[in-house]
Design an enzyme around this catalytic site. Sequence first.
Site, PDB file in Angstrom:
ATOM      1  N   VAL A  77      -1.829  -7.633  -4.092  1.00  0.00           N
ATOM      2  CA  VAL A  77      -1.597  -8.718  -3.133  1.00  0.00           C
ATOM      3  C   VAL A  77      -2.913  -9.451  -2.887  1.00  0.00           C
ATOM      4  O   VAL A  77      -3.962  -8.819  -2.696  1.00  0.00           O
ATOM      5  CB  VAL A  77      -1.038  -8.159  -1.809  1.00  0.00           C
ATOM      6  CG1 VAL A  77      -0.961  -9.258  -0.748  1.00  0.00           C
ATOM      7  CG2 VAL A  77       0.334  -7.544  -2.043  1.00  0.00           C
ATOM      8  N   ASP A 122      -5.126   3.836   7.900  1.00  0.00           N
ATOM      9  CA  ASP A 122      -6.565   3.693   8.131  1.00  0.00           C
ATOM     10  C   ASP A 122      -6.983   2.257   8.410  1.00  0.00           C
ATOM     11  O   ASP A 122      -8.023   2.018   9.022  1.00  0.00           O
ATOM     12  CB  ASP A 122      -7.351   4.189   6.899  1.00  0.00           C
ATOM     13  CG  ASP A 122      -7.317   5.703   6.763  1.00  0.00           C
ATOM     14  OD1 ASP A 122      -6.661   6.362   7.590  1.00  0.00           O
ATOM     15  OD2 ASP A 122      -7.959   6.230   5.831  1.00  0.00           O
ATOM     16  N   GLY A 155       0.814  -1.211   0.000  1.00  0.00           N
ATOM     17  CA  GLY A 155       0.000   0.000   0.000  1.00  0.00           C
ATOM     18  C   GLY A 155       0.846   1.258   0.000  1.00  0.00           C
ATOM     19  O   GLY A 155       1.678   1.451   0.876  1.00  0.00           O
ATOM     20  N   ALA A 204      -4.816  11.617   7.625  1.00  0.00           N
ATOM     21  CA  ALA A 204      -3.442  11.585   7.127  1.00  0.00           C
ATOM     22  C   ALA A 204      -2.389  11.723   8.242  1.00  0.00           C
ATOM     23  O   ALA A 204      -1.405  10.976   8.232  1.00  0.00           O
ATOM     24  CB  ALA A 204      -3.253  12.655   6.055  1.00  0.00           C
ATOM     25  N   GLU A 206     -16.659  19.640   2.821  1.00  0.00           N
ATOM     26  CA  GLU A 206     -15.879  20.215   1.726  1.00  0.00           C
ATOM     27  C   GLU A 206     -16.620  20.095   0.394  1.00  0.00           C
ATOM     28  O   GLU A 206     -16.653  21.043  -0.403  1.00  0.00           O
ATOM     29  CB  GLU A 206     -14.499  19.534   1.660  1.00  0.00           C
ATOM     30  CG  GLU A 206     -13.590  20.023   2.791  1.00  0.00           C
ATOM     31  CD  GLU A 206     -12.423  19.090   3.117  1.00  0.00           C
ATOM     32  OE1 GLU A 206     -11.610  19.442   3.988  1.00  0.00           O
ATOM     33  OE2 GLU A 206     -12.327  18.011   2.510  1.00  0.00           O
TER      34      GLU A 206
END
Lengths: 443, 443
Positions: free
Chosen positions: A80, A308, A12, A324, A171
Amino acid sequence: MSKTLHHVVIVGGGFAGLYAAKSLGNGPVKVTLIDKRNFHLFQPLLYQVATGSVSPANISSPLRSILRGYKNVQVLLEEVIGFDPQAQTLKTKGKELHYDSLVVATGVSHHYFGNDHWQQTAPGLKTVEDALEMRRRIFMAFEAAEKEPDPVKRQAWLTFVIVGGGPTGVELAGAIAELAYATLKQDFRNIDTGEAKILLLEGLDRVLPPYPEDLSAKAEASLTKLGVTVKTRTLVTNITDEIVTTKQGEEVEKIAAQTILWAAGVKASGLGRVLAEATGASLDRVGRVIVEPDLSLPNYPNIYVIGDLAHYAHQTGNPLPGIAPVAIQEGEFLAKYLQAKVQGEALPAFSYSDSGNLAVIGQNEAVVNLWGLKLTGPLAWLIWVFAHIYYLIEFDHKLVVMTQWAWSYFTRNRGARLITGEDGRVNQDMEPLAAIPEQVGKA
Amino acid sequence: MSKTLHHVVIVGGGFAGLYAAKSLGNGPVKVTLIDKRNFHLFQPLLYQVATGSVSPANISSPLRSILRGYKNVQVLLEEVIGFDPQAQTLKTKGKELHYDSLVVATGVSHHYFGNDHWQQTAPGLKTVEDALEMRRRIFMAFEAAEKEPDPVKRQAWLTFVIVGGGPTGVELAGAIAELAYATLKQDFRNIDTGEAKILLLEGLDRVLPPYPEDLSAKAEASLTKLGVTVKTRTLVTNITDEIVTTKQGEEVEKIAAQTILWAAGVKASGLGRVLAEATGASLDRVGRVIVEPDLSLPNYPNIYVIGDLAHYAHQTGNPLPGIAPVAIQEGEFLAKYLQAKVQGEALPAFSYSDSGNLAVIGQNEAVVNLWGLKLTGPLAWLIWVFAHIYYLIEFDHKLVVMTQWAWSYFTRNRGARLITGEDGRVNQDMEPLAAIPEQVGKA
């Protein structure tokens, strides 16, 4: 360095995996970063792609390009599909790979709370393709409204429902309000885009639930001022192609809307379950892998889950949020931790340093809760802008994004509002045109 | 102005149609611009999207945004499917529209000279989607080579064949050479991208056939210096998934290449044939509509064809080339001509003012033939850059594109090399992974 370097395999290339790889760069280990995409995506700005402000490439960077300076780091474009923790190998479709330490950081995707069929009608926002699909739907809705003679149907094309009042929902709602009430105001001849309705639905009692209450209240006031209708304590009970059914207390409402955007929940990437089945690790209710204080799995001290996908509750009792800064800190911690371990040293467990939250609502409007400081208005907006530019600087896009933002700021235009993809060529509500047969020239 | 303004309907928002619409803006006519896309595409820079330098939105602009200031101009997102010149109407899937003057400017698409099945293997470059597909193939080829253990197969992944030595072919070949020999040089661990082969095939005796012979020779020398193998007088006789068969004189060669790009020929948009059948107009051998000296059709003085779709041979005996300056001049001429006609005046026929040609080869390298001036090298490159920025200024992207160019110039990086789309998530040579079933959380 010995010939057989300790091999760290990271699955990832999001914030967690990428920062782990970068921090292990030129270190005393061999690193393989596996991702099914060839680029890192700066997800916090993905809503700007969905609303036509920037292009996907402006907020993405090729993984190879970010990591090219670290000769001990190899990038592998693979998906994967399985793990064998006894043999210390993982499987991709094409090959099997041995690891000494394994780091899994494949993140999360949308969660429809058992209503996966809503996804077709109410897409979420996690990938570049998601954002382009949202962009297509938003701008196609205005086009369809422009052509629709029936006023009721026209209003449904001009109604935008955003499900979920977290940062992404706020947003999106703010950006669509600016599109309808400012950017597109002069663009159409048959409709007044000012008649668009933008509804933001939140199940809890306020928007931005993780923020202090007064900032949530200010965010709601700013959204209302922008023209967004905010509905809290409102649950979505059904979504069909044109109708969102909501329940606010006992009151049931049916909203006719052609554009429904999902920003309500996430569930862990399916690879978490595959890993849990192979290792006996536990998953939480949204499928995140429950990790030890050093981010490893209970019976496998050489397998780590970060970002996450990890459920880390050792600090406060509650799992750390999927944002983040957590992912970046976990990635950087793990890199140091692994380097120490390889050199026979031990480091204390992970601990998250929480500097706060920030979310943008619109031009000159954001809410910031940083280092105990609560701010709204233009100063908060500037902090938001610079915080994001600071992180983008790590990659190579700051110049372009800054220019684009400066340009949009002064012109209020949004240049990246292309309708592209399979359905970009014909009208959304029409079957594709039959191919015109090959012609034979007459002259 | 009277209530019943003369209604000009323009089909197609490329250079010809857009400049016609702009020039009729705020004039004494009502204008409807119909396009099936919501944006104008600056096609001369499309090869930069295909090779990862800029994003689609950087070279596109929403038609509504370009034309918003002209209240007499309406944009309609529709696909035209038929004409009735007696009734003065045209048909889209959704509606019928009456016109007083009709302008058709729907351009050209790829031409495979009777081998349309080659399109699957050797895509062309006309649309944003075409460019993203080329980009995906080019960058996926390097990824596949990185993973390929067999040296023969690896070389096929590292072999890029560009069919057609006109400006697009030259620009693509130069850009791919820069990618392989500079930009990507440090990015891979198993392959040396310097071993890539880039072949440019041209059927005639030199590249850039419409240019003066000495400039063609200089372009070929520059390409060779960049590492491109230029093969002139070379015809492609077959294309399969991995093999391009060529014939140079009597010599037949089979080239093993996984990436084959088509820049060899164009044919007129199918709407030209539809129009010709409705009006009795003649088509040339590639399907372009043969027009009168004022760009109208022989029996229909109120129907005009402009841009790449028009075959206009009244000036030199040969049809004008399908390039942006011709399209722009035809669009601007027609706008003036129609305005005069509406006011009862007459203007002389169209005449093209040819200022020359320019094509870019790589960084600091271009060939320019302008106003009798022949240039190569850095100065030619600068002229090429500023000529393109000058035209981009008309839209709203100059700042972003300039920043991006400046940035790439100093870093030699190309930020927009995302592999996206349907096949962007998994390996090109693998079936998609079966969906992972819904999980039930354990915690």
